[in-house]
Structures are given as C-alpha cells and as structure tokens.
Scaffold this active site. Structure first.
Site, PDB file in Angstrom:
ATOM      1  N   GLU A  95       0.838  -1.219   0.000  1.00 52.92           N
ATOM      2  CA  GLU A  95       0.000   0.000   0.000  1.00 52.92           C
ATOM      3  C   GLU A  95       0.860   1.250   0.000  1.00 52.92           C
ATOM      4  O   GLU A  95       1.835   1.343   0.752  1.00 52.92           O
ATOM      5  CB  GLU A  95      -0.888  -0.029   1.250  1.00 52.92           C
ATOM      6  CG  GLU A  95      -2.273   0.508   1.007  1.00 52.92           C
ATOM      7  CD  GLU A  95      -3.045  -0.302  -0.028  1.00 52.92           C
ATOM      8  OE1 GLU A  95      -3.038   0.079  -1.217  1.00 52.92           O
ATOM      9  OE2 GLU A  95      -3.661  -1.307   0.360  1.00 52.92           O
ATOM     10  N   ASP A 125       3.114   1.979  -4.868  1.00 51.47           N
ATOM     11  CA  ASP A 125       3.154   1.920  -6.347  1.00 51.47           C
ATOM     12  C   ASP A 125       3.738   3.200  -6.913  1.00 51.47           C
ATOM     13  O   ASP A 125       4.515   3.180  -7.861  1.00 51.47           O
ATOM     14  CB  ASP A 125       1.777   1.592  -6.953  1.00 51.47           C
ATOM     15  CG  ASP A 125       0.671   2.595  -6.623  1.00 51.47           C
ATOM     16  OD1 ASP A 125       0.830   3.412  -5.693  1.00 51.47           O
ATOM     17  OD2 ASP A 125      -0.372   2.552  -7.319  1.00 51.47           O
ATOM     18  N   GLY A 128     -11.684   2.969  -1.611  1.00 51.04           N
ATOM     19  CA  GLY A 128     -10.376   2.309  -1.687  1.00 51.04           C
ATOM     20  C   GLY A 128     -10.379   1.077  -2.564  1.00 51.04           C
ATOM     21  O   GLY A 128      -9.462   0.254  -2.503  1.00 51.04           O
ATOM     22  N   LEU A 129     -11.425   0.938  -3.403  1.00 51.92           N
ATOM     23  CA  LEU A 129     -11.525  -0.246  -4.265  1.00 51.92           C
ATOM     24  C   LEU A 129     -11.395   0.138  -5.740  1.00 51.92           C
ATOM     25  O   LEU A 129     -11.811  -0.599  -6.626  1.00 51.92           O
ATOM     26  CB  LEU A 129     -12.850  -0.978  -4.016  1.00 51.92           C
ATOM     27  CG  LEU A 129     -13.054  -1.462  -2.577  1.00 51.92           C
ATOM     28  CD1 LEU A 129     -14.440  -2.066  -2.400  1.00 51.92           C
ATOM     29  CD2 LEU A 129     -11.987  -2.490  -2.178  1.00 51.92           C
ATOM     30  N   SER A 178     -12.771   2.610  -7.638  1.00 50.56           N
ATOM     31  CA  SER A 178     -13.944   2.942  -8.455  1.00 50.56           C
ATOM     32  C   SER A 178     -13.573   3.981  -9.518  1.00 50.56           C
ATOM     33  O   SER A 178     -14.068   3.937 -10.645  1.00 50.56           O
ATOM     34  CB  SER A 178     -15.065   3.500  -7.571  1.00 50.56           C
ATOM     35  OG  SER A 178     -14.634   4.653  -6.877  1.00 50.56           O
ATOM     36  N   SER A 179     -12.662   4.890  -9.178  1.00 47.32           N
ATOM     37  CA  SER A 179     -12.314   5.951 -10.127  1.00 47.32           C
ATOM     38  C   SER A 179     -11.590   5.377 -11.334  1.00 47.32           C
ATOM     39  O   SER A 179     -11.906   5.704 -12.486  1.00 47.32           O
ATOM     40  CB  SER A 179     -11.442   7.007  -9.440  1.00 47.32           C
ATOM     41  OG  SER A 179     -10.188   6.468  -9.085  1.00 47.32           O
ATOM     42  N   ASP A 191      -3.728   0.454 -10.107  1.00 53.15           N
ATOM     43  CA  ASP A 191      -5.131   0.185 -10.400  1.00 53.15           C
ATOM     44  C   ASP A 191      -5.347  -0.057 -11.891  1.00 53.15           C
ATOM     45  O   ASP A 191      -6.146  -0.918 -12.293  1.00 53.15           O
ATOM     46  CB  ASP A 191      -5.999   1.353  -9.929  1.00 53.15           C
ATOM     47  CG  ASP A 191      -5.778   1.671  -8.459  1.00 53.15           C
ATOM     48  OD1 ASP A 191      -5.085   0.885  -7.794  1.00 53.15           O
ATOM     49  OD2 ASP A 191      -6.288   2.698  -7.989  1.00 53.15           O
ATOM     50  N   TYR A 250      -3.158  12.558   0.271  1.00 56.48           N
ATOM     51  CA  TYR A 250      -2.543  11.540  -0.592  1.00 56.48           C
ATOM     52  C   TYR A 250      -1.322  12.126  -1.310  1.00 56.48           C
ATOM     53  O   TYR A 250      -0.224  11.562  -1.267  1.00 56.48           O
ATOM     54  CB  TYR A 250      -3.577  11.051  -1.619  1.00 56.48           C
ATOM     55  CG  TYR A 250      -3.064   9.957  -2.527  1.00 56.48           C
ATOM     56  CD1 TYR A 250      -3.269   8.615  -2.234  1.00 56.48           C
ATOM     57  CD2 TYR A 250      -2.366  10.264  -3.691  1.00 56.48           C
ATOM     58  CE1 TYR A 250      -2.786   7.614  -3.067  1.00 56.48           C
ATOM     59  CE2 TYR A 250      -1.879   9.285  -4.521  1.00 56.48           C
ATOM     60  CZ  TYR A 250      -2.102   7.953  -4.214  1.00 56.48           C
ATOM     61  OH  TYR A 250      -1.618   6.971  -5.044  1.00 56.48           O
TER      62      TYR A 250
END
Ligand code: NG1
Length: 418
Positions: free
Chosen positions: A47, A50, A139-140, A142-143, A186, A238
C-alpha cells in the site's frame, strides 16, 4: 452468512430504475452497440508504494464499471451515469479539455479523452450510459474502473489498438488529470488481471506475475462507510504522502552518496534497494531523516519487503504467513504512514477477533475498506463478527452485501459487441 458473497445485480442499478440499455435507448434513440467493462480491485498488500515504483499485490474483483455505448461520427462525448446522483457529462474531444471542479466525476470521464487526444489523432466521440457496482470512494478503485471503461470505449471507437500494459500505462497517465498524483497499480490490474489470480505488479517497465489464489482462501472486504472523496482533504493528504516519499528518498540518496555507499544516484526506490538493500537503506535513513519523513521512508521500504514475502506465501499457499504480513502492513500504515482511521482500526480488530489470519486497510486509507484473509472454515465467523459488532450497532445492517463481501478474483477489462 454463507450468502454474503459477490452476488451483484449485473446491470448495477436498483430494480425500480430502467436498465442502462433502456436508459441509453431513451436518451440517444436506438440501442447501444457495445459494452466496455472495467473491474475494481482489492489490494492485498503493497500500500502506498506503487507511486514509489515498488511492487504491489492486488487482485481484480467482480465489481465493475460497465459502459454501454455507441461510437459517434463527431468529436462529442456524452455520458450519462445510471446513478442520478451524478450529472450527465458532455464535452468535445481535445488535448486540452478544461477540468471541472476538484472531485467532480466529469474529470474521470474527461481524463482518458484528454490523454488519448494528446497521444493519438482521435476524433470520434461516444455516447453512453455508465453503471458501476464498485463501492464509490472506498479504496476499491472505483475511479480507475471508470477511467478504464471510458478509455476503452474511445479506443474502440477510434480503432486505437494497444497491448494491455500499454493501455494501463496510458490510463495511469490519464488519471493524473484529476489532480491525484496516483500510482499505476489500479490501471495495471484493471487491464491485466486473470480470473482466479492475484498479480504481483512491477513498474518501469510494467510487469505482472499472475499468482493463483488458493481455492480455500477468502479475502473479505468490509467497508467502514466513510467515503474517501479524492477531492479536498483526502487528495491533499494523498499527494502530500507522495511528495514526502520523494523528499525522503532524496535525503537518503544524498547521504549515501556522501558516504560513498552509492556509485551514482539511483533513479528511484527500486534501484536504491537493489544497490544497498533494505536494512542499510533504513539505517541510512535513521541518520538522514527524522520524524515524519523517517516514518514514511520506513513504511515504504518495509512494505516492499512484505510484498515479496507475501508473493511467496501465496505461491506456497501459506495462509498464516500471508495473514501475519497483512497485520504488519496495517500496523505500518497506521503508525508510520498515518493513513488509517478509527473505523478502519475497529474493523481490523473485529476481523482479527473473529478469527481471520490477518487484516489491513486497503487502498489509500483515511476511510474506505479493510481486507481480511480467512479460510473457508473460519470465514463465516469473521463475517458474523463484522456484522454483529460493526454494521448492526451502527444501523448499517441493511444492504449488507454492498458493504461486506468475499471478493472473487476476476479478469481484467474488456470491450465487446452487444
Ligand atoms: P484508491 O484508494 O483505490 O483510490 C489509491 C491510488 C493507488 C495507490 C493506492 C494506495 C489512484 C487512482 N489510486 O487507490 O495508485 O497508490 O491509493 O496504495 O490514485
């Protein structure tokens, strides 16, 4: 509790609304001709590294963004969201599309069009209806599912043909348009995932090692219900983490050069770790850094080590070992990276008490979801504990399948004819 699984409405909308295809016909006259699908993902471990160019270990889920569309003969893009919370979006393709306000979903639709127009002579727009069952701002990813689905539709309409890795890199660059300085995880898993597998992803150049998820392993996803809107505070927090990582690296490299521990300045974290190893990097950091930057650096380097060990655990079907690494990852994200929250810590604690092998926050943190690992024998107890101790007391027991499910390792994005 065995029924709590990824049982989704394939159209991604509630029954009292028209299906996306019906909505398309009523808006645009005639049926859509194609569908682009792009999955969300759950990151198993690795986490906030990346964007440091270090390897991560996510898997794609069955939840997906789904765009039914039809290519147009002009440069207009018109996308309506099946969820009426989101305003319809319309714009002209160009390499300089003006972004909407921070956090506006239109930016995620415009991002791939803007980037593709910068790189290719695309001129054909699409009209479409977007539906998604990826929990939003949780946090999955979606964007990115949305960016990838729109990107695929434009590529298809304009006959741009790219290998999955090239497409993933293009969409990662595209999403920078939204103002979040995100990494490439992602997009990579979104295009490269294989059903039944997780993937160890490496960057610069993009590489993927697909790893079978053992039949017996259940990755439970539980949503705190606290949305992490990538606008305002969460976006700033972030982006701040990313700059802190860059500053920390510069200071450690500087000191290592001064002490003749490096022949030349490495181009990033992976090269630094190859040249001097994690233990020496951390000991150097203790001299070069203090406070927050030291903590950020220690998280990045230790998390990179955990990803490699976790990939070995997956290969050897070592569930207990993988779980221990997840626990350590959460601790590091909480204390060193400071991206956890009261609700995330609570869900992690309940999942552990319920008997999981390990649990951690997943995605950017600050809210959103945790992921917990259990085997088939213990998964029901973990799910039950989460329902009884977190969701029910908060009155969040209705539509529980949206908030709590066992993720199914799924395939990457695709486009097809309807
Ligand atoms: P989520 O939380 O799903 O938005 C974000 C980044 C990833 C990664 C994780 C933290 C984007 C599009 N995604 O994911 O690249 O850095 O946080 O590991 O910014």
């Amino acid at each position: 509790m065995g029924a709590v699984a990824e049982a989704r409405d394939p159209e991604g909308v509630t029954k009292d609304r028209p299906t996306p295809s019906e909505l398309f016909s009523s808006l645009f006259g005639g049926p859509p001709t194609h569908v682009a699908r792009a999955p969300g993902r759950v990151n198993l471990i690795g986490e906030h590294i990346d964007y440091c160019g270090l390897a991560v270990l996510p898997m794609a889920m069955r939840h997906e963004a789904r765009l039914v569309f039809r290519p147009r003969q002009d440069g207009t893009v018109r996308i309506t969201n099946a969820n009426p919370e989101f305003e319809p979006v319309e714009f002209e393709i160009s390499p300089a599309i003006a972004p909407g306000s921070s956090g506006d979903w239109r930016n995620y639709v415009q991002a791939p069009a803007n980037e593709m127009a910068r790189r290719f002579a695309i001129w054909r727009g699409v009209e479409g209806v977007l539906s998604s069952d990826v929990p939003v701002a949780a946090g999955l990813s979606s964007s990115t599912a949305l960016v990838n689905a729109v990107g695929l539709s434009l590529a298809h309409a304009n006959e741009v043909s790219l290998a999955p890795a090239e497409f993933a890199e293009l969409m990662a660059e595209a999403e920078q348009y939204t103002g979040t300085r995100g990494g490439g995880m992602d997009h990579a898993i979104g295009f490269g995932a294989r059903a039944g597998h997780a993937a160890r992803i490496t960057f610069n150049p993009l590489g993927m090692r697909h790893l079978v998820v053992p039949e017996d392993w259940c990755f439970v996803v539980a949503d705190t219900g606290v949305r992490v809107e990538k606008s305002g505070r969460a976006q700033a927090a972030y982006n701040q983490r990313r700059s802190e990582c860059e500053k920390a690296l510069d200071a450690v490299v500087q000191l290592a050069l001064e002490r003749d521990r490096l022949p030349t300045a490495p181009r990033g974290y992976p090269e630094l770790l190859r040249l001097i190893g994690a233990a020496e990097a951390i000991s150097m950091a203790k001299d070069a850094l203090q406070g927050r930057l030291l903590r950020r650096f220690r998280h990045v380097v230790s998390e990179a080590g955990r990803v490699d060990q976790a990939a070995d655990c997956l290969l050897n079907a070592d569930l207990a070992g993988f779980g221990t690494l997840m626990d350590a990852s959460h601790g590091s994200l909480r204390t060193d990276y400071q991206v956890s929250s009261r609700e995330l810590d609570e869900l992690v604690a309940i999942a552990r008490e319920g008997g999981c092998a390990g649990a951690r926050l997943t995605g950017a943190g600050f809210g959103g979801c945790i992921v917990a690992l259990a085997d088939r024998g213990t998964v029901d107890a973990v799910l039950e504990a989460l329902v009884e101790q977190y969701f029910e007391p908060r009155g969040m027991g209705d539509r529980i399948d949206d908030r709590l499910f066992v993720a199914v390792p799924s395939a990457g994005a695709s486009v097809g004819i309807l």
